[in-house]
Design a protein around this motif. Structure first.
Motif, short mmCIF file in Angstrom:
data_model
loop_
_atom_site.label_atom_id
_atom_site.label_comp_id
_atom_site.label_asym_id
_atom_site.label_seq_id
_atom_site.Cartn_x
_atom_site.Cartn_y
_atom_site.Cartn_z
N ALA A 80 -68.33 87.91 -25.81
CA ALA A 80 -67.67 87.16 -26.88
C ALA A 80 -67.51 87.99 -28.16
CB ALA A 80 -68.46 85.90 -27.19
N HIS A 81 -66.42 87.74 -28.87
CA HIS A 81 -66.21 88.25 -30.22
C HIS A 81 -66.48 87.11 -31.21
CE1 HIS A 81 -64.03 92.17 -29.33
NE2 HIS A 81 -64.30 91.65 -28.14
N ASN A 82 -66.52 87.43 -32.49
CA ASN A 82 -66.84 86.43 -33.50
C ASN A 82 -65.95 85.20 -33.40
OD1 ASN A 82 -68.89 87.98 -34.71
ND2 ASN A 82 -67.39 89.10 -35.95
N GLY A 83 -64.67 85.45 -33.14
CA GLY A 83 -63.72 84.35 -33.09
C GLY A 83 -63.91 83.41 -31.91
N ASP A 84 -64.74 83.80 -30.94
CA ASP A 84 -64.98 82.96 -29.78
C ASP A 84 -66.10 81.94 -29.99
OD1 ASP A 84 -63.10 84.35 -28.08
OD2 ASP A 84 -64.57 85.98 -27.95
N LEU A 85 -66.94 82.16 -31.00
CA LEU A 85 -68.20 81.43 -31.07
C LEU A 85 -68.04 79.94 -31.33
CD1 LEU A 85 -70.40 84.07 -32.95
CD2 LEU A 85 -70.22 83.64 -30.48
#
Length: 417
Positions: free
Chosen positions: A72-77
């Motif tokens: 995951a990247h930050n935008g997925d959290l």
């Protein structure tokens, strides 16, 4: 000593494949939602389909695991947080476990759904027993071994972890050229991130060499006149090695294939189900039936087979150099969804066939029954000679009776159907 009987874990790309996996012998099925899994190009499940699929599986005593194994990247959290909450609140029944690779998503899932059973994906590069112990202390129930481990290494892990902690290992299906699936080729070439579920499989492409100062001058790299597919690995098949897999202490035999059809699911699930049952009933029975297992597996789409890393590091014989095509002996026609009082079988068509064709009815119990298509009717019960349209609702009169959930397939002509 055989030990405990391993679970047979089968992939499902969508509702049809899930039903097939359940009926054809799975102990558990793993599926993906519409986000956060590593098979974004699979059909996957809406939340409603997932709830229905879980209810169907549970009614047949089969577990369902849901993948959320992207890196995951930050935008997925924030989206992942909502997704775990939806899975937690699913009714009437919930998934039996989550499959996760990213430590951030692991901690998020534990916060949102504390009682969820969590399995650590092979994508987390699990190659030693201290990794298993690390995840165990954090609350994971099961760890999926990296494909790069030998049976000897897995047996050593088994001896160093708690008896109640589980090892899951791939025993069949496509192999990745990159370490435990961590690949950047797709992202580099197409902008589609393999580690977020959008792999375009550039490892299966044909390559040449270009010298930096001579752009456009393609130098062939080849084993024969057709060129070379230098990253193209064989498929894994361990159907001949059930005793060794069981002796290593593996708790779950995992089949790869969340992009595959219901025909693949049925053929592989049925063969491994019978192999496992035969072995744990009588090893001699298992050994006598190995030709049948091999023959049935060969009837679904596959590349040439190898044993991967289980008996040592692969060599030049575990790569396919001259093509990127599959061995494809049979074509999938459809799954029987309903049988009428007049013994017409209803399917949703997957490939064209016609009245007069000789097809094969694939039974969950291991039988294969040859039948002739005597008549064909469209959704309004009007007679037709063929079914050329994908997903067409078709009623069939066959020379041999078909039952609910049977699969229909046809052998391909040598030069392709």
């Amino acid at each position: 000593m055989k030990g405990r009987k391993p679970e047979l874990l089968i992939p499902a790309s969508g509702p049809e494949a899930l039903r097939t996996a359940v009926i054809f012998g799975a102990d558990a099925v793993y599926i993906g939602g519409e986000a956060y899994g590593l098979r974004a190009k699979a059909k996957n499940f809406s939340m409603g389909e997932m709830a229905e699929g879980i209810a169907f599986a549970h009614a047949h005593g089969v577990k369902v695991y849901v993948t959320a194994n992207i890196l995951a990247h930050n935008g997925d959290l924030e989206g992942a947080k909502r997704y775990f909450a939806e899975l937690r609140d699913m009714r009437p029944q919930r998934a039996d476990a989550l499959i996760i690779s990213d430590p951030g998503l692991f901690t998020l899932a534990r916060e949102v759904w504390p009682e969820a059973e969590i399995h650590i994906s092979t994508q987390a590069n699990n190659t030693n027993y201290r990794t298993w112990l690390f995840w165990w202390k954090l609350g994971a129930k099961r760890v999926v071994s990296a494909r790069e481990l030998s049976l000897e290494e897995i047996a050593l892990i088994r001896r160093h972890i708690p008896a109640e902690m589980e090892i899951e290992s791939f025993v069949h299906g496509a192999m990745c050229i990159s370490y435990s699936g961590r690949c950047l080729l797709s992202n580099y070439f197409t902008g589609r991130d393999a580690n977020k579920g959008a792999c375009t499989h550039p490892c299966r492409w044909k390559y040449a060499v270009v010298e930096e100062t001579r752009p456009g001058a393609y130098l062939p790299v080849y084993e024969n006149e057709r060129g070379t597919f230098i990253f193209n690995s064989t498929d894994l098949c361990m159907i001949d090695h059930i005793p060794e897999l069981a002796a290593a202490g593996i708790d779950s035999f995992k089949i790869e294939g969340r992009m595959k059809t219901a025909l693949y699911v049925a053929a592989v699930a049925r063969a491994y189900r019978r192999a496992l049952d035969d072995y744990f009933e009588d090893e001699e029975k298992y050994r006598k039936n190995r030709e049948w297992y091999r023959a049935e597996i060969a009837k679904c789409t596959h590349r040439p087979f190898s044993t991967g890393f289980y008996f040592g590091k692969p060599d030049e014989n575990t790569q396919i150099y001259d093509n990127s095509t599959y061995v494809d002996e049979y074509t999938y026609l459809g799954c029987v969804r309903e049988v009428s009082s007049t013994m017409l079988a209803r399917i949703e068509q997957r490939n064209k066939f016609r009245v007069g064709d000789v097809i094969e009815i694939m039974k969950p119990d291991g039988g294969n029954v040859e039948a002739t298509v005597e008549a064909m009717y469209d959704g309004d019960l009007q007679p037709v000679e063929s079914c050329p349209h994908a997903k067409q609702r078709i009623w069939l009169r066959l020379s041999r009776a078909a039952e609910m959930y049977d699969l229909l397939r046809v052998r391909n002509d040598p030069d392709g159907r």
